[in-house]
Write a protein that holds these residues in place. Structure first.
Motif, PDB file in Angstrom:
ATOM      1  N   LEU A 186       0.833  -1.207   0.000  1.00 43.88           N
ATOM      2  CA  LEU A 186       0.000   0.000   0.000  1.00 43.88           C
ATOM      3  C   LEU A 186       0.864   1.252   0.000  1.00 43.88           C
ATOM      4  O   LEU A 186       0.549   2.240  -0.676  1.00 43.88           O
ATOM      5  N   VAL A 231      -0.906   5.394   5.743  1.00 41.56           N
ATOM      6  CA  VAL A 231      -1.287   4.004   5.467  1.00 41.56           C
ATOM      7  C   VAL A 231      -1.872   3.429   6.752  1.00 41.56           C
ATOM      8  O   VAL A 231      -1.283   3.571   7.834  1.00 41.56           O
ATOM      9  N   GLY A 267      -3.293   5.004   1.853  1.00 40.66           N
ATOM     10  CA  GLY A 267      -3.494   3.603   1.528  1.00 40.66           C
ATOM     11  C   GLY A 267      -4.232   2.957   2.684  1.00 40.66           C
ATOM     12  O   GLY A 267      -3.737   2.962   3.810  1.00 40.66           O
ATOM     13  N   ASP A 270      -6.507  -0.304   4.276  1.00 47.77           N
ATOM     14  CA  ASP A 270      -7.019  -1.671   4.259  1.00 47.77           C
ATOM     15  C   ASP A 270      -8.196  -1.837   5.210  1.00 47.77           C
ATOM     16  O   ASP A 270      -8.870  -2.865   5.174  1.00 47.77           O
ATOM     17  N   SER A 297      -8.072  -1.413  -0.080  1.00 43.92           N
ATOM     18  CA  SER A 297      -8.122  -2.875  -0.109  1.00 43.92           C
ATOM     19  C   SER A 297      -9.124  -3.334   0.952  1.00 43.92           C
ATOM     20  O   SER A 297      -9.361  -2.632   1.942  1.00 43.92           O
TER      21      SER A 297
END
Length: 307
Positions: A112, A229, A255, A257, A278
């Motif tokens: 990421l 991130v 980024g 998740d 993601s």
């Protein structure tokens, strides 16, 4: 074999793990409906000595229905939803699988970080939609090894990320509740770390102290050239503050998740080309998921082997 020991299964688990639990213990499954679950526990809770859990909510009221409970073994890195303080006050052992999944989560964190700093997803679209062939110029990215990277939470996952970044030549520092005996710089607060960093990676568990930790003050300190991130938990980042900061160019990109209200992801994040997304897949490899299941069962076996 421990068929005389009753385990509450509060999780959907890999087939091999389900089979091992069924073959080894007397298993009671927790109903998905909370009220139905509490009624079942009122009837059967007294004989339950262990819990195999994943994402279920295990609060003090539920723990009180299980007076013989000795161990909670969690198929996850975090212990979200488990009242750990209430469990520990009763001497109940609490285990998770953070060490097992650290390497795969660290891989995704670096992926990421590279994606958001180099624009790899945008580059993919640039080629796919024909912009490259039409003579378009793709913007320059940033070199990950040149960015000062701050790690929020230097546990198993944060340490695994640090090893990868250092191997790439990046300078790393960290923030956490206490200084650790490691040879990297320590910052006492997230704001101080963000002010130093070009890239901030969130790896800490979700606790009352960390929920909302990455707030407007931290994002402002990270600044318009900084990247974020998050592979920890969505609740650690103030999502509204992140969206507002991105909207005015307050940071360069993110980024992510994990999200505040998974699987819902706000349109402002889904549609922002500076954000790489993601679906909470940090530990999502076949190998690691099975190892997590194996470790969850091993923790139960090791505990009761001592009895």
């Amino acid at each position: 074999m421990h068929k005389n020991i009753t385990i509450l299964q509060a999780a959907h688990l890999p087939e091999k793990t389900e089979r091992e639990l069924q073959e080894t213990f007397d298993i009671i499954r927790l109903p998905k409906d909370h009220d139905e679950g509490m009624r079942m526990l009122a009837e059967l809770g007294a004989k339950i000595r262990g819990i195999a859990v994943r994402h279920a909510h295990i609060d003090k009221a539920m723990l009180d229905t299980m007076p013989a409970l000795e161990i909670i073994s969690s198929y996850s890195a975090g212990l979200d939803g488990i009242d750990v303080e209430a469990a520990q006050a009763r001497g109940i052992a609490v285990h998770n699988t953070s060490k097992i999944l650290a390497e795969d989560v660290a891989d995704l964190a670096v992926a990421l970080a590279i994606s958001v700093t180099r624009g790899t997803v945008r580059g993919h679209d640039f080629v796919r939609d024909g912009s490259w062939e039409q003579g378009g110029a793709f913007p320059l990215g940033r070199s990950l090894r040149s960015l000062k990277t701050g790690i929020i939470g230097l546990g198993h996952i944060g340490s695994a990320i640090t090893r990868r970044l250092q191997a790439m030549g990046a300078t790393v520092a960290y923030q956490g509740p206490r200084k650790k005996p490691v040879d990297i710089a320590y910052f006492a607060t997230a704001v101080e770390l963000a002010a130093w960093a070009d890239l901030l990676i969130v790896t800490c568990p979700a606790t009352p102290e960390t929920i909302g930790l990455i707030d407007q003050h931290v994002l402002d300190a990270l600044g318009p050239e900084g990247f974020l991130v998050n592979i920890a938990r969505g609740t650690i980042v103030d999502e509204a503050a992140l969206i507002a900061t991105l909207s005015r160019g307050g940071i360069a990109g993110a980024g992510l998740d994990v999200f505040e209200k998974e699987p819902h992801v706000p349109d402002a994040l889904r549609n922002d080309p500076r954000v790489v997304l993601s679906p909470h897949m940090g530990s999502g490899t076949r190998e690691t998921r099975q190892q997590m299941g194996d470790r969850m069962v091993e923790a139960l076996l090791e505990h009761f082997a001592k009895r």
